[in-house]
Design a protein around this motif. Structure first.
Motif, mmCIF file in Angstrom:
data_model
loop_
_atom_site.group_PDB
_atom_site.id
_atom_site.type_symbol
_atom_site.label_atom_id
_atom_site.label_comp_id
_atom_site.label_asym_id
_atom_site.label_seq_id
_atom_site.Cartn_x
_atom_site.Cartn_y
_atom_site.Cartn_z
ATOM 1 N N THR A 1 0.843 -1.208 0.000
ATOM 2 C CA THR A 1 0.000 0.000 0.000
ATOM 3 C C THR A 1 0.870 1.248 0.000
ATOM 4 O O THR A 1 0.635 2.194 -0.767
ATOM 5 N N LEU A 2 1.891 1.243 0.846
ATOM 6 C CA LEU A 2 2.792 2.393 0.942
ATOM 7 C C LEU A 2 3.537 2.621 -0.369
ATOM 8 O O LEU A 2 3.694 3.764 -0.819
ATOM 9 N N ILE A 3 3.970 1.551 -0.998
ATOM 10 C CA ILE A 3 4.673 1.669 -2.285
ATOM 11 C C ILE A 3 3.753 2.308 -3.323
ATOM 12 O O ILE A 3 4.150 3.219 -4.057
ATOM 13 N N ARG A 4 2.501 1.834 -3.379
ATOM 14 C CA ARG A 4 1.549 2.410 -4.351
ATOM 15 C C ARG A 4 1.313 3.897 -4.086
ATOM 16 O O ARG A 4 1.238 4.700 -5.020
ATOM 17 N N GLN A 5 1.211 4.256 -2.802
ATOM 18 C CA GLN A 5 0.995 5.665 -2.460
ATOM 19 C C GLN A 5 2.181 6.532 -2.871
ATOM 20 O O GLN A 5 2.014 7.608 -3.440
ATOM 21 N N ARG A 6 3.390 6.044 -2.572
ATOM 22 C CA ARG A 6 4.580 6.870 -2.778
ATOM 23 C C ARG A 6 5.101 6.856 -4.208
ATOM 24 O O ARG A 6 5.959 7.673 -4.537
ATOM 25 N N MET A 7 4.630 5.932 -5.039
ATOM 26 C CA MET A 7 5.096 5.983 -6.429
ATOM 27 C C MET A 7 4.135 6.793 -7.290
ATOM 28 O O MET A 7 4.332 6.950 -8.484
ATOM 29 N N ALA A 8 3.093 7.341 -6.656
ATOM 30 C CA ALA A 8 2.158 8.214 -7.377
ATOM 31 C C ALA A 8 2.858 9.529 -7.715
ATOM 32 O O ALA A 8 3.780 9.955 -7.029
ATOM 33 N N ARG B 1 1.575 13.405 -9.268
ATOM 34 C CA ARG B 1 0.477 14.230 -9.807
ATOM 35 C C ARG B 1 0.861 14.815 -11.162
ATOM 36 O O ARG B 1 0.024 15.006 -12.030
ATOM 37 N N HIS B 2 2.124 15.121 -11.334
ATOM 38 C CA HIS B 2 2.553 15.858 -12.530
ATOM 39 C C HIS B 2 3.104 14.978 -13.657
ATOM 40 O O HIS B 2 3.149 15.412 -14.802
ATOM 41 N N ALA B 3 3.539 13.768 -13.316
ATOM 42 C CA ALA B 3 4.175 12.919 -14.340
ATOM 43 C C ALA B 3 3.594 11.511 -14.266
ATOM 44 O O ALA B 3 4.162 10.634 -13.614
ATOM 45 N N PRO B 4 2.454 11.273 -14.929
ATOM 46 C CA PRO B 4 1.804 9.960 -14.853
ATOM 47 C C PRO B 4 2.675 8.804 -15.345
ATOM 48 O O PRO B 4 2.425 7.657 -15.013
ATOM 49 N N ARG B 5 3.709 9.098 -16.125
ATOM 50 C CA ARG B 5 4.579 8.021 -16.588
ATOM 51 C C ARG B 5 5.301 7.352 -15.414
ATOM 52 O O ARG B 5 5.625 6.167 -15.481
ATOM 53 N N ILE B 6 5.537 8.098 -14.342
ATOM 54 C CA ILE B 6 6.259 7.529 -13.188
ATOM 55 C C ILE B 6 5.515 6.324 -12.611
ATOM 56 O O ILE B 6 6.089 5.236 -12.529
ATOM 57 N N PRO B 7 4.233 6.457 -12.208
ATOM 58 C CA PRO B 7 3.546 5.254 -11.707
ATOM 59 C C PRO B 7 3.355 4.170 -12.764
ATOM 60 O O PRO B 7 3.356 2.987 -12.442
ATOM 61 N N GLU B 8 3.243 4.565 -14.034
ATOM 62 C CA GLU B 8 3.108 3.567 -15.118
ATOM 63 C C GLU B 8 4.348 2.672 -15.168
ATOM 64 O O GLU B 8 4.260 1.434 -15.164
ATOM 65 N N VAL B 9 5.519 3.303 -15.228
ATOM 66 C CA VAL B 9 6.777 2.558 -15.345
ATOM 67 C C VAL B 9 7.035 1.759 -14.072
ATOM 68 O O VAL B 9 7.401 0.580 -14.115
ATOM 69 N N THR B 10 6.823 2.396 -12.916
ATOM 70 C CA THR B 10 7.091 1.739 -11.644
ATOM 71 C C THR B 10 6.175 0.540 -11.434
ATOM 72 O O THR B 10 6.614 -0.528 -11.014
ATOM 73 N N ALA B 11 4.896 0.725 -11.750
ATOM 74 C CA ALA B 11 3.933 -0.373 -11.561
ATOM 75 C C ALA B 11 4.305 -1.567 -12.428
ATOM 76 O O ALA B 11 4.152 -2.717 -12.011
ATOM 77 N N HIS B 12 4.814 -1.312 -13.613
ATOM 78 C CA HIS B 12 5.207 -2.404 -14.517
ATOM 79 C C HIS B 12 6.223 -3.318 -13.831
ATOM 80 O O HIS B 12 6.154 -4.542 -13.953
ATOM 81 N N LEU B 13 7.159 -2.707 -13.080
ATOM 82 C CA LEU B 13 8.179 -3.504 -12.389
ATOM 83 C C LEU B 13 7.694 -4.021 -11.044
ATOM 84 O O LEU B 13 7.855 -5.188 -10.720
ATOM 85 N N VAL B 14 7.094 -3.122 -10.257
ATOM 86 C CA VAL B 14 6.700 -3.478 -8.892
ATOM 87 C C VAL B 14 5.634 -4.570 -8.881
ATOM 88 O O VAL B 14 5.618 -5.448 -8.024
ATOM 89 N N GLU B 15 4.741 -4.527 -9.872
ATOM 90 C CA GLU B 15 3.660 -5.516 -9.910
ATOM 91 C C GLU B 15 4.019 -6.739 -10.762
ATOM 92 O O GLU B 15 3.171 -7.538 -11.118
ATOM 93 N N ALA B 16 5.303 -6.889 -11.103
ATOM 94 C CA ALA B 16 5.697 -7.940 -12.053
ATOM 95 C C ALA B 16 5.812 -9.326 -11.432
ATOM 96 O O ALA B 16 6.277 -10.252 -12.069
ATOM 97 N N GLY B 17 5.414 -9.456 -10.187
ATOM 98 C CA GLY B 17 5.423 -10.796 -9.601
ATOM 99 C C GLY B 17 6.705 -11.151 -8.892
ATOM 100 O O GLY B 17 6.968 -12.314 -8.605
ATOM 101 N N GLY B 18 7.543 -10.146 -8.578
ATOM 102 C CA GLY B 18 8.735 -10.413 -7.782
ATOM 103 C C GLY B 18 8.325 -10.829 -6.374
ATOM 104 O O GLY B 18 7.236 -10.504 -5.912
#
Length: 333
Positions: A27-34, A36-53
């Motif tokens: 939950t904390l990771i999702r909150q802090r990788m948000a 407001r100004h650069a939506p690409r940041i959560p897009e790129v981060t989520a791709h790795l963070v949610e990749a099943g590691g």
């Protein structure tokens, strides 16, 4: 790296023990990788963070703190910090290595571009430092900041050492301590520090993480060549193709003759690789028992990890961390 899907692994049992805290970390990771100004940041981060590691590193922080009786919630912030540092280094590594796949999925630099990967990695490093300061512990900040510098140092050392046949086991160990073990040992050490553990226990946690990280990387390097049995699969030999001098190759070079050295000079130093070279590399390593020797080294590091752990108070989590050390090397049985 896939550490198997079996529900009975020590890693899975550890995850069950600390499930509520792991969920808080997510939950904390999702909150802090948000952003407001650069939506690409959560897009790129989520791709790795949610990749099943498997979230191994944050699990080490949570486990260390819990094992030593910590009752607060700063260990969740530190576990998220450790994961952010790890994810940032992966983003940067994939650019440096020009990788196209990670955990069976396209890398961020392939899906977006190198600039996005580097800049999002920078953002995650910045976020990690924000998180670690929130604990109010200068010592924790010192440990994690030092680990971040050591990781970068290890990666830069690898750039020069990876394709130089003079690279020996001492330099290899220095690279591994940098790029892998530094974050393992920091992850376990800060768990002890935040729990207010005595110095001897904090040191034991550091030693456990350090030895576990080294064993983990040696095993990874073995698996890249198909493990001790050298079974050729889809991704076998990526390190060979990327001309990385890892432990099995270093051992084979040290034991080899002039003809074999000429082969390594052509394929690794000069980068002149031809059809059949990977098979020849495997045959040379087999001739000198390099894979078995590297596995024996990994087992030695596992022994050191377990010895450090044995000095800590008895606890079910300690038992699982002990099993985890054996499990790391069991993957190349």
């Amino acid at each position: 790296m896939n550490m198997t899907n079996s529900a009975s692994t020590p890693l899975d049992r550890l995850a069950v023990q600390i499930a509520p805290e792991l969920e808080q970390v997510s939950t904390l990771i999702r909150q802090r990788m948000a952003s407001r100004h650069a939506p690409r940041i959560p897009e790129v981060t989520a791709h790795l963070v949610e990749a099943g590691g498997k979230r191994l590193r944050p699990m080490l922080t949570l486990s260390a703190a819990r094992m030593l009786g910590y009752q607060g919630d700063d260990h969740v912030k530190l576990a998220a910090t450790v994961e952010f540092i790890h994810t940032a280094t992966l983003l940067h590594d994939d650019v440096v290595d020009e990788s196209r796949q990670r955990r069976g999925r396209p890398t961020a630099n392939l899906l977006w571009d190198n600039k996005s990967s580097v800049l999002v990695g920078d953002y995650l490093f910045a976020r990690s430092f924000q998180l670690m300061t929130e604990t109010g512990s200068l010592r924790v900040l010192d440990i994690l900041a030092n680990a971040s510098a050591t990781i970068a140092e290890g990666e830069v050392l690898q750039l020069t050492a990876a394709q130089d046949l003079r690279t020996d086991e001492d330099i290899y160990l220095q690279v591994v301590r940098g790029k892998t073990a530094a974050l393992f040992s920091a992850a376990t050490e800060v768990g002890g520090v935040i729990a207010g553990a005595p110095e001897d226990q904090v040191r034991a946690l550091f030693d456990y993480g350090d030895a576990l990280g080294i064993a983990f990387q040696i095993v990874d390097d073995l698996l890249d060549y198909g493990g001790v049995t050298a079974t050729i699969g889809k991704n076998t030999g990526d390190d060979f193709r990327e001309r990385k001098l890892t432990l099995p190759v270093i051992k084979a070079i040290a034991a080899g003759d002039a003809t074999e050295r000429a082969f390594w000079t052509r394929t690794i130093e000069a980068g002149d690789q031809r059809d059949g070279d990977l098979e020849q590399a495997l045959a040379i390593m087999a001739r000198h028992g390099a894979m078995q020797a590297a596995r024996a080294d990994a087992l030695d590091w596992v022994g050191r990890a377990k010895a450090a752990l044995a000095t800590l108070p008895a606890n079910p989590i300690r038992d699982l961390l002990d099993e985890l050390a054996d499990f790391v090397v069991a993957r190349v049985a």
